[in-house]
Motif scaffolding. Structure first.
Motif, PDB file in Angstrom:
ATOM      1  N   ASP A 121       0.804  -1.222   0.000  1.00 63.33           N
ATOM      2  CA  ASP A 121       0.000   0.000   0.000  1.00 63.33           C
ATOM      3  C   ASP A 121       0.839   1.275   0.000  1.00 63.33           C
ATOM      4  O   ASP A 121       0.525   2.235  -0.686  1.00 63.33           O
ATOM      5  CB  ASP A 121      -0.913   0.014   1.231  1.00 63.33           C
ATOM      6  CG  ASP A 121      -2.075  -0.930   1.030  1.00 63.33           C
ATOM      7  OD1 ASP A 121      -2.221  -1.443  -0.100  1.00 63.33           O
ATOM      8  OD2 ASP A 121      -2.818  -1.148   1.994  1.00 63.33           O
ATOM      9  N   ALA A 122       1.903   1.275   0.821  1.00 59.79           N
ATOM     10  CA  ALA A 122       2.714   2.494   0.942  1.00 59.79           C
ATOM     11  C   ALA A 122       3.326   2.859  -0.409  1.00 59.79           C
ATOM     12  O   ALA A 122       3.311   4.019  -0.823  1.00 59.79           O
ATOM     13  CB  ALA A 122       3.795   2.311   1.991  1.00 59.79           C
ATOM     14  N   LEU A 123       3.835   1.842  -1.114  1.00 58.81           N
ATOM     15  CA  LEU A 123       4.458   2.121  -2.414  1.00 58.81           C
ATOM     16  C   LEU A 123       3.423   2.549  -3.444  1.00 58.81           C
ATOM     17  O   LEU A 123       3.684   3.390  -4.303  1.00 58.81           O
ATOM     18  CB  LEU A 123       5.191   0.883  -2.915  1.00 58.81           C
ATOM     19  CG  LEU A 123       6.698   0.838  -2.659  1.00 58.81           C
ATOM     20  CD1 LEU A 123       7.309  -0.328  -3.400  1.00 58.81           C
ATOM     21  CD2 LEU A 123       7.374   2.145  -3.080  1.00 58.81           C
ATOM     22  N   THR A 156       1.566   6.787  -7.009  1.00 58.48           N
ATOM     23  CA  THR A 156       0.365   7.288  -7.704  1.00 58.48           C
ATOM     24  C   THR A 156      -0.095   8.657  -7.203  1.00 58.48           C
ATOM     25  O   THR A 156      -0.906   9.304  -7.844  1.00 58.48           O
ATOM     26  CB  THR A 156      -0.821   6.310  -7.541  1.00 58.48           C
ATOM     27  OG1 THR A 156      -1.064   6.118  -6.147  1.00 58.48           O
ATOM     28  CG2 THR A 156      -0.539   4.979  -8.206  1.00 58.48           C
ATOM     29  N   ARG A 157       0.419   9.115  -6.056  1.00 57.39           N
ATOM     30  CA  ARG A 157      -0.030  10.392  -5.489  1.00 57.39           C
ATOM     31  C   ARG A 157       0.146  11.535  -6.487  1.00 57.39           C
ATOM     32  O   ARG A 157       1.104  11.574  -7.235  1.00 57.39           O
ATOM     33  CB  ARG A 157       0.772  10.716  -4.225  1.00 57.39           C
ATOM     34  CG  ARG A 157       0.318  11.987  -3.544  1.00 57.39           C
ATOM     35  CD  ARG A 157       1.472  12.719  -2.885  1.00 57.39           C
ATOM     36  NE  ARG A 157       2.541  13.006  -3.824  1.00 57.39           N
ATOM     37  CZ  ARG A 157       2.543  14.048  -4.650  1.00 57.39           C
ATOM     38  NH1 ARG A 157       1.553  14.911  -4.658  1.00 57.39           N
ATOM     39  NH2 ARG A 157       3.543  14.233  -5.512  1.00 57.39           N
ATOM     40  N   ARG A 158      -0.806  12.435  -6.475  1.00 58.87           N
ATOM     41  CA  ARG A 158      -0.756  13.626  -7.306  1.00 58.87           C
ATOM     42  C   ARG A 158      -1.416  14.762  -6.564  1.00 58.87           C
ATOM     43  O   ARG A 158      -2.237  14.532  -5.680  1.00 58.87           O
ATOM     44  CB  ARG A 158      -1.587  13.410  -8.554  1.00 58.87           C
ATOM     45  CG  ARG A 158      -0.962  13.212  -9.812  1.00 58.87           C
ATOM     46  CD  ARG A 158      -1.313  14.192 -10.896  1.00 58.87           C
ATOM     47  NE  ARG A 158      -0.752  15.500 -10.750  1.00 58.87           N
ATOM     48  CZ  ARG A 158      -0.876  16.457 -11.649  1.00 58.87           C
ATOM     49  NH1 ARG A 158      -1.497  16.200 -12.755  1.00 58.87           N
ATOM     50  NH2 ARG A 158      -0.371  17.653 -11.445  1.00 58.87           N
ATOM     51  N   SER A 159      -1.134  15.971  -6.965  1.00 62.12           N
ATOM     52  CA  SER A 159      -1.780  17.120  -6.339  1.00 62.12           C
ATOM     53  C   SER A 159      -3.120  17.395  -7.000  1.00 62.12           C
ATOM     54  O   SER A 159      -3.341  17.023  -8.164  1.00 62.12           O
ATOM     55  CB  SER A 159      -0.900  18.353  -6.499  1.00 62.12           C
ATOM     56  OG  SER A 159       0.310  18.179  -5.809  1.00 62.12           O
ATOM     57  N   PHE A 160      -3.985  18.064  -6.263  1.00 61.77           N
ATOM     58  CA  PHE A 160      -5.242  18.584  -6.812  1.00 61.77           C
ATOM     59  C   PHE A 160      -5.194  20.102  -6.747  1.00 61.77           C
ATOM     60  O   PHE A 160      -4.308  20.673  -6.111  1.00 61.77           O
ATOM     61  CB  PHE A 160      -6.436  18.063  -5.997  1.00 61.77           C
ATOM     62  CG  PHE A 160      -6.654  16.586  -6.175  1.00 61.77           C
ATOM     63  CD1 PHE A 160      -7.489  16.112  -7.169  1.00 61.77           C
ATOM     64  CD2 PHE A 160      -5.991  15.664  -5.370  1.00 61.77           C
ATOM     65  CE1 PHE A 160      -7.678  14.745  -7.351  1.00 61.77           C
ATOM     66  CE2 PHE A 160      -6.159  14.297  -5.551  1.00 61.77           C
ATOM     67  CZ  PHE A 160      -7.009  13.844  -6.538  1.00 61.77           C
ATOM     68  N   LYS A 161      -6.159  20.755  -7.390  1.00 62.74           N
ATOM     69  CA  LYS A 161      -6.297  22.206  -7.230  1.00 62.74           C
ATOM     70  C   LYS A 161      -7.003  22.434  -5.889  1.00 62.74           C
ATOM     71  O   LYS A 161      -7.897  21.644  -5.520  1.00 62.74           O
ATOM     72  CB  LYS A 161      -7.168  22.792  -8.349  1.00 62.74           C
ATOM     73  CG  LYS A 161      -6.641  22.490  -9.736  1.00 62.74           C
ATOM     74  CD  LYS A 161      -5.690  23.589 -10.165  1.00 62.74           C
ATOM     75  CE  LYS A 161      -5.137  23.328 -11.549  1.00 62.74           C
ATOM     76  NZ  LYS A 161      -3.672  23.234 -11.581  1.00 62.74           N
ATOM     77  N   PRO A 205     -11.963  14.925  -5.853  1.00 59.63           N
ATOM     78  CA  PRO A 205     -13.130  14.669  -6.692  1.00 59.63           C
ATOM     79  C   PRO A 205     -13.119  13.278  -7.312  1.00 59.63           C
ATOM     80  O   PRO A 205     -14.145  12.784  -7.773  1.00 59.63           O
ATOM     81  CB  PRO A 205     -13.009  15.735  -7.787  1.00 59.63           C
ATOM     82  CG  PRO A 205     -11.566  16.117  -7.813  1.00 59.63           C
ATOM     83  CD  PRO A 205     -11.037  15.894  -6.430  1.00 59.63           C
ATOM     84  N   GLY A 206     -11.983  12.639  -7.358  1.00 68.01           N
ATOM     85  CA  GLY A 206     -11.846  11.316  -7.986  1.00 68.01           C
ATOM     86  C   GLY A 206     -10.375  11.065  -8.192  1.00 68.01           C
ATOM     87  O   GLY A 206      -9.545  11.839  -7.710  1.00 68.01           O
ATOM     88  N   PRO A 207     -10.067  10.009  -8.923  1.00 61.11           N
ATOM     89  CA  PRO A 207      -8.647   9.749  -9.143  1.00 61.11           C
ATOM     90  C   PRO A 207      -8.025  10.875  -9.977  1.00 61.11           C
ATOM     91  O   PRO A 207      -8.674  11.386 -10.902  1.00 61.11           O
ATOM     92  CB  PRO A 207      -8.628   8.423  -9.913  1.00 61.11           C
ATOM     93  CG  PRO A 207     -10.044   8.000 -10.074  1.00 61.11           C
ATOM     94  CD  PRO A 207     -10.950   9.071  -9.573  1.00 61.11           C
ATOM     95  N   PRO A 208      -6.813  11.273  -9.654  1.00 57.38           N
ATOM     96  CA  PRO A 208      -6.193  12.382 -10.387  1.00 57.38           C
ATOM     97  C   PRO A 208      -5.695  11.949 -11.763  1.00 57.38           C
ATOM     98  O   PRO A 208      -5.405  10.774 -11.982  1.00 57.38           O
ATOM     99  CB  PRO A 208      -5.016  12.753  -9.494  1.00 57.38           C
ATOM    100  CG  PRO A 208      -4.657  11.483  -8.787  1.00 57.38           C
ATOM    101  CD  PRO A 208      -5.929  10.715  -8.612  1.00 57.38           C
ATOM    102  N   GLU A 209      -5.631  12.936 -12.650  1.00 59.60           N
ATOM    103  CA  GLU A 209      -4.994  12.682 -13.946  1.00 59.60           C
ATOM    104  C   GLU A 209      -3.501  12.838 -13.729  1.00 59.60           C
ATOM    105  O   GLU A 209      -3.090  13.794 -13.055  1.00 59.60           O
ATOM    106  CB  GLU A 209      -5.443  13.779 -14.914  1.00 59.60           C
ATOM    107  CG  GLU A 209      -6.020  13.271 -16.205  1.00 59.60           C
ATOM    108  CD  GLU A 209      -6.504  14.448 -17.029  1.00 59.60           C
ATOM    109  OE1 GLU A 209      -5.651  15.155 -17.586  1.00 59.60           O
ATOM    110  OE2 GLU A 209      -7.735  14.656 -17.074  1.00 59.60           O
ATOM    111  N   ASP A 210      -2.717  11.968 -14.291  1.00 62.04           N
ATOM    112  CA  ASP A 210      -1.276  12.105 -14.033  1.00 62.04           C
ATOM    113  C   ASP A 210      -0.670  13.188 -14.904  1.00 62.04           C
ATOM    114  O   ASP A 210      -1.308  13.694 -15.835  1.00 62.04           O
ATOM    115  CB  ASP A 210      -0.545  10.774 -14.208  1.00 62.04           C
ATOM    116  CG  ASP A 210       0.695  10.726 -13.298  1.00 62.04           C
ATOM    117  OD1 ASP A 210       0.944  11.713 -12.559  1.00 62.04           O
ATOM    118  OD2 ASP A 210       1.414   9.719 -13.320  1.00 62.04           O
TER     119      ASP A 210
END
Ligand code: FMN
Length: 189
Positions: free
Chosen positions: A3-5, A10-15, A169-174
């Motif tokens: 999970d940690a990896l 996959t982490r990304r920022s949002f506005k 809002p949902g999964p981020p776009e990379d």
């Protein structure tokens, strides 16, 4: 993948305005700050601190931002000034990571600044691990003396980031990432 990896890859920022309520609970905020304060810190100087903005306090701080904006841009429209008042109210929770780096006999200031960056990133990762989305931003008001005074920063303190936290809002776009062959080399003689 553990999970940690999975989180880290996959982490990304949002506005900031994409991050909705409900805000993290008081217990979750304690967890976030506990994780953020568990970072490498040469000399154990604790060269950072946190300011939590939640609920109406976000707009109280926004009033200082709007006031500083008016001083900077006296010709600005009332609508624009109002928008500045909402700066810290776009997400349900904002945590300012404040660098307290300063001259020290042994520990370079640079290393103290890096520790504040580590605290900010740990805060981001902890929030994402709890299922929130984040936005690490500074924007103009992180560098405005009038705003910093109103937020209670001493002259030597600096904003490492305003970490905005809320429900994504949902999964981020990379976005494109640097390829490893551009940024990593193997030292050889
Ligand atoms: C110290 C610091 C300050 C930042 N300030 C801003 C900012 O003011 N405005 C902005 O759009 N992005 C800012 N960013 C960039 C975003 O946090 C983020 O890195 C970018 O949107 C892409 O994010 P991602 O790779 O995490 O998805 C800042 C990043 C850092 C490390």
């Amino acid at each position: 993948m553990p999970d940690a990896l999975k989180l880290l890859t996959t982490r990304r920022s949002f506005k900031p305005f994409e991050l909705a309520g409900p805000a993290p609970t008081a217990a979750e905020i304690d967890t976030l700050l506990t994780v953020a304060s568990r970072v490498p810190d040469h000399g154990k100087l604790t060269p950072w601190r946190f300011i939590v903005f939640e609920g109406e306090a976000r707009r109280a701080a926004g009033a200082a931002i709007a006031a500083a904006f008016r001083v900077k841009y006296p010709e600005a429209s009332p609508e624009h000034v109002e928008a500045e008042r909402e700066r810290l109210a776009r997400a349900p929770l904002v945590v300012a990571v404040v660098s307290r780096a300063g001259p020290h006999v042994k520990i370079p200031e640079w290393e103290q600044v890096l520790s504040a960056g580590a605290a900010a990133m740990s805060l981001v990762l902890a929030a994402n691990a709890l299922g929130y989305g984040t936005s690490w931003i500074t924007e103009w008001y992180a560098y405005d003396r009038g705003v910093l005074d109103a937020l209670g920063l001493a002259p030597h303190e600096r904003i490492a980031g305003f970490i905005h936290i809320g429900r994504p809002p949902g999964p981020p776009e990379d976005r494109p990432r640097p390829s490893l062959d551009q940024i990593a080399t193997r030292f050889s003689t």
